[in-house]
Design an enzyme around this catalytic site. Structure first.
Site, PDB file in Angstrom:
ATOM      1  N   ARG A  52     -27.057 128.735  36.531  1.00 40.82           N
ATOM      2  CA  ARG A  52     -28.286 128.723  35.715  1.00 40.82           C
ATOM      3  C   ARG A  52     -28.587 130.169  35.380  1.00 40.82           C
ATOM      4  O   ARG A  52     -28.748 130.999  36.270  1.00 40.82           O
ATOM      5  CB  ARG A  52     -29.444 128.097  36.492  1.00 40.82           C
ATOM      6  CG  ARG A  52     -30.795 128.394  35.861  1.00 40.82           C
ATOM      7  CD  ARG A  52     -31.937 127.631  36.461  1.00 40.82           C
ATOM      8  NE  ARG A  52     -31.880 126.233  36.098  1.00 40.82           N
ATOM      9  CZ  ARG A  52     -32.919 125.395  36.197  1.00 40.82           C
ATOM     10  NH1 ARG A  52     -34.084 125.825  36.658  1.00 40.82           N
ATOM     11  NH2 ARG A  52     -32.790 124.141  35.863  1.00 40.82           N
ATOM     12  N   HIS A  63     -29.681 122.674  28.161  1.00 36.66           N
ATOM     13  CA  HIS A  63     -29.919 122.151  29.511  1.00 36.66           C
ATOM     14  C   HIS A  63     -29.254 120.764  29.612  1.00 36.66           C
ATOM     15  O   HIS A  63     -29.924 119.734  29.683  1.00 36.66           O
ATOM     16  CB  HIS A  63     -31.424 122.065  29.774  1.00 36.66           C
ATOM     17  CG  HIS A  63     -31.791 121.902  31.215  1.00 36.66           C
ATOM     18  ND1 HIS A  63     -30.847 121.887  32.230  1.00 36.66           N
ATOM     19  CD2 HIS A  63     -32.996 121.731  31.824  1.00 36.66           C
ATOM     20  CE1 HIS A  63     -31.466 121.720  33.393  1.00 36.66           C
ATOM     21  NE2 HIS A  63     -32.763 121.622  33.176  1.00 36.66           N
ATOM     22  N   GLN A  74     -29.828 118.107  32.587  1.00 38.32           N
ATOM     23  CA  GLN A  74     -31.142 117.477  32.464  1.00 38.32           C
ATOM     24  C   GLN A  74     -31.043 116.223  31.601  1.00 38.32           C
ATOM     25  O   GLN A  74     -31.540 115.144  31.954  1.00 38.32           O
ATOM     26  CB  GLN A  74     -32.112 118.471  31.803  1.00 38.32           C
ATOM     27  CG  GLN A  74     -33.471 117.894  31.456  1.00 38.32           C
ATOM     28  CD  GLN A  74     -34.309 117.621  32.688  1.00 38.32           C
ATOM     29  OE1 GLN A  74     -34.420 118.462  33.558  1.00 38.32           O
ATOM     30  NE2 GLN A  74     -34.890 116.435  32.768  1.00 38.32           N
ATOM     31  N   ASP A  91     -42.041 119.233  26.931  1.00 39.83           N
ATOM     32  CA  ASP A  91     -41.621 120.285  27.866  1.00 39.83           C
ATOM     33  C   ASP A  91     -42.608 121.440  27.698  1.00 39.83           C
ATOM     34  O   ASP A  91     -43.404 121.461  26.747  1.00 39.83           O
ATOM     35  CB  ASP A  91     -40.184 120.725  27.531  1.00 39.83           C
ATOM     36  CG  ASP A  91     -39.613 121.747  28.507  1.00 39.83           C
ATOM     37  OD1 ASP A  91     -40.203 121.935  29.593  1.00 39.83           O
ATOM     38  OD2 ASP A  91     -38.571 122.365  28.194  1.00 39.83           O
ATOM     39  N   CYS A 109     -39.194 117.042  31.514  1.00 43.29           N
ATOM     40  CA  CYS A 109     -38.131 117.523  32.401  1.00 43.29           C
ATOM     41  C   CYS A 109     -38.702 118.119  33.677  1.00 43.29           C
ATOM     42  O   CYS A 109     -38.016 118.154  34.694  1.00 43.29           O
ATOM     43  CB  CYS A 109     -37.255 118.527  31.673  1.00 43.29           C
ATOM     44  SG  CYS A 109     -38.172 119.923  31.019  1.00 43.29           S
ATOM     45  N   ARG A 166     -31.910 113.135  38.292  1.00 44.16           N
ATOM     46  CA  ARG A 166     -31.094 114.354  38.261  1.00 44.16           C
ATOM     47  C   ARG A 166     -30.065 114.293  39.387  1.00 44.16           C
ATOM     48  O   ARG A 166     -28.917 114.687  39.205  1.00 44.16           O
ATOM     49  CB  ARG A 166     -31.955 115.604  38.436  1.00 44.16           C
ATOM     50  CG  ARG A 166     -33.048 115.802  37.393  1.00 44.16           C
ATOM     51  CD  ARG A 166     -32.496 116.097  36.032  1.00 44.16           C
ATOM     52  NE  ARG A 166     -31.688 117.307  35.978  1.00 44.16           N
ATOM     53  CZ  ARG A 166     -32.158 118.562  36.063  1.00 44.16           C
ATOM     54  NH1 ARG A 166     -33.442 118.789  36.212  1.00 44.16           N
ATOM     55  NH2 ARG A 166     -31.333 119.598  35.992  1.00 44.16           N
TER      56      ARG A 166
HETATM   57  N1   CP Z   1     -36.023 120.199  35.106  1.00 44.02           N
HETATM   58  C1   CP Z   1     -35.448 121.192  35.816  1.00 44.02           C
HETATM   59  O1   CP Z   1     -34.343 121.663  35.536  1.00 44.02           O
HETATM   60  O2   CP Z   1     -36.183 121.573  36.899  1.00 44.02           O
HETATM   61  P1   CP Z   1     -35.926 122.851  37.810  1.00 44.02           P
HETATM   62  O3   CP Z   1     -36.206 124.065  36.965  1.00 44.02           O
HETATM   63  O4   CP Z   1     -36.889 122.706  38.936  1.00 44.02           O
HETATM   64  O5   CP Z   1     -34.501 122.823  38.271  1.00 44.02           O
HETATM   65  N1  NVA Z   2     -37.498 124.691  28.895  1.00 41.56           N
HETATM   66  C1  NVA Z   2     -37.721 124.918  30.295  1.00 41.56           C
HETATM   67  C2  NVA Z   2     -37.007 123.884  31.116  1.00 41.56           C
HETATM   68  C3  NVA Z   2     -37.160 124.049  32.596  1.00 41.56           C
HETATM   69  C4  NVA Z   2     -36.391 123.042  33.366  1.00 41.56           C
HETATM   70  C5  NVA Z   2     -37.267 126.309  30.664  1.00 41.56           C
HETATM   71  O1  NVA Z   2     -36.205 126.740  30.207  1.00 41.56           O
HETATM   72  O2  NVA Z   2     -37.980 126.992  31.403  1.00 41.56           O
END
Ligand code: CP
Ligand code: NVA
Length: 313
Positions: A111, A138, A141, A233, A273, A301
């Site tokens: 990530r 993502h 997700q 989101d 999400c 997930r």
């Molecule tokens: N939705 C999601 O990816 O959550 P986290 O940032 O907690 O992993």
């Molecule tokens: N769009 C958000 C998703 C988090 C899971 C971010 O990138 O912070």
């Protein structure tokens, strides 16, 4: 133990766009099967003796826990690699990191901010690389999201998903996901916050195969009208903290609240999400209301990530 097909072994999971519609559907079916095994207390140790390294350059609750617990349940082991502790955080290159991890691990989840870093890691690592979120996409997700929609609605064809808010990484992966499974998607974003044009173009090309209708509009009411699934989101993603205050002003009309939701079908489900900024992009009333399935979505997930790992590693 259910026999899994090995067609996807060794593949990176960086974007849903990289997979055929058949492959995405197979990942979703595998997720549903693995979920049944886990709920039934039936061992499903597909990854015995294997190790996944997890590089997190951004915070995470769901993704980290899902991959780590998922790996354990699959009979393998997961390593949390924080940039605070590994040499990547002190400037060792992605290339060298990849070449080293490649010698010791069976898969890497990353990530990070720049999508190019994930591509660079995958270029130098021969083991599968899984994208656990970048500024651009993502994908893991959306595998969980599609599982959740299938569970609650029983199908994708003919459904309308409305995504309200920022044309961000989640919106981009939803474009690719909906295109692959043949579900219609309308994204409503304020001017200047639409999804990237090249992502939309590529998703539209994918959609020709399945007949999914994908569009981007300005008006949230237009998007939500008669929708089967309403998704939102945060208005400012990780890395955009400094813009948060300014964005709040621009996104005011894009809150998923009871009034907006009343335009959707009566049996519409609500997805997010997470993490959510309650009272901003979604109200407590909607998030805790009867149409919200956000915690089923979060749970999925785990099952989705297990399917991805079991198939590619
Ligand atoms: N939705 C999601 O990816 O959550 P986290 O940032 O907690 O992993
Ligand atoms: N769009 C958000 C998703 C988090 C899971 C971010 O990138 O912070």
């Amino acid at each position: 133990m259910l026999k899994l097909k090995d067609d996807l072994k060794g593949r990176d999971f960086i974007s849903i766009h990289d997979f055929s519609a058949g492959e995405i559907n197979y990942i979703l079916e595998t997720g549903a099967e693995i979920k049944k095994l886990q709920k039934g207390g039936i061992p499903h140790t597909y990854l015995q003796g294997k190790t996944l390294g997890m590089i997190f350059q951004k915070a995470s609750t769901r993704t980290r826990v899902a991959f780590e617990v998922g790996m354990y349940q699959l009979g393998g082991h997961a390593l949390f690699l924080s940039p605070r502790d590994i040499q990547l955080g002190r400037g060792e290159t992605i290339k060298d990191t990849a070449l080293v991890l490649d010698r010791m691990l069976d898969g890497i989840m990353i990530r990070t901010f720049s999508h190019d870093e994930v591509l660079e890691l995958a270029k130098w690592a021969s083991i599968p690389v899984i994208n656990g979120l970048t500024d651009l996409l993502h994908p893991t997700q959306v595998v969980g999201d599609l599982m959740t929609i299938k569970e609650h609605k029983g199908r994708f064809e003919g459904l309308k998903l409305a995504f309200i808010g920022d044309g961000n990484n989640v919106a981009h992966s939803l474009l690719f996901g909906c295109a692959k499974v043949g579900m219609n998607l309308v994204i409503a974003s304020p001017g200047g916050f639409e999804p990237a044009a090249d992502i939309l173009q590529r998703a539209l090309a994918d959609a020709e195969e399945t007949g999914a209708e994908l569009s981007v509009v300005r008006d949230p009411a237009e998007a939500v009208r008669d929708a089967d699934v309403v998704y939102t989101d945060v208005w400012a993603s990780m890395g955009q903290e400094e813009e948060a205050e300014e964005r709040e002003k621009q996104f005011l009309e894009y809150q998923v609240n009871t009034k907006l939701l009343s335009l959707a079908r009566k049996d519409a489900i609500v997805l997010h999400c997470l993490p959510a900024k309650r009272g901003k992009e979604i109200t407590d009333e909607v998030m805790d209301g009867p149409q919200s399935v956000v915690f089923d979505e979060a749970e999925n997930r785990l099952h989705a990530h297990k399917a991805i790992m079991a198939l590619v590693m």
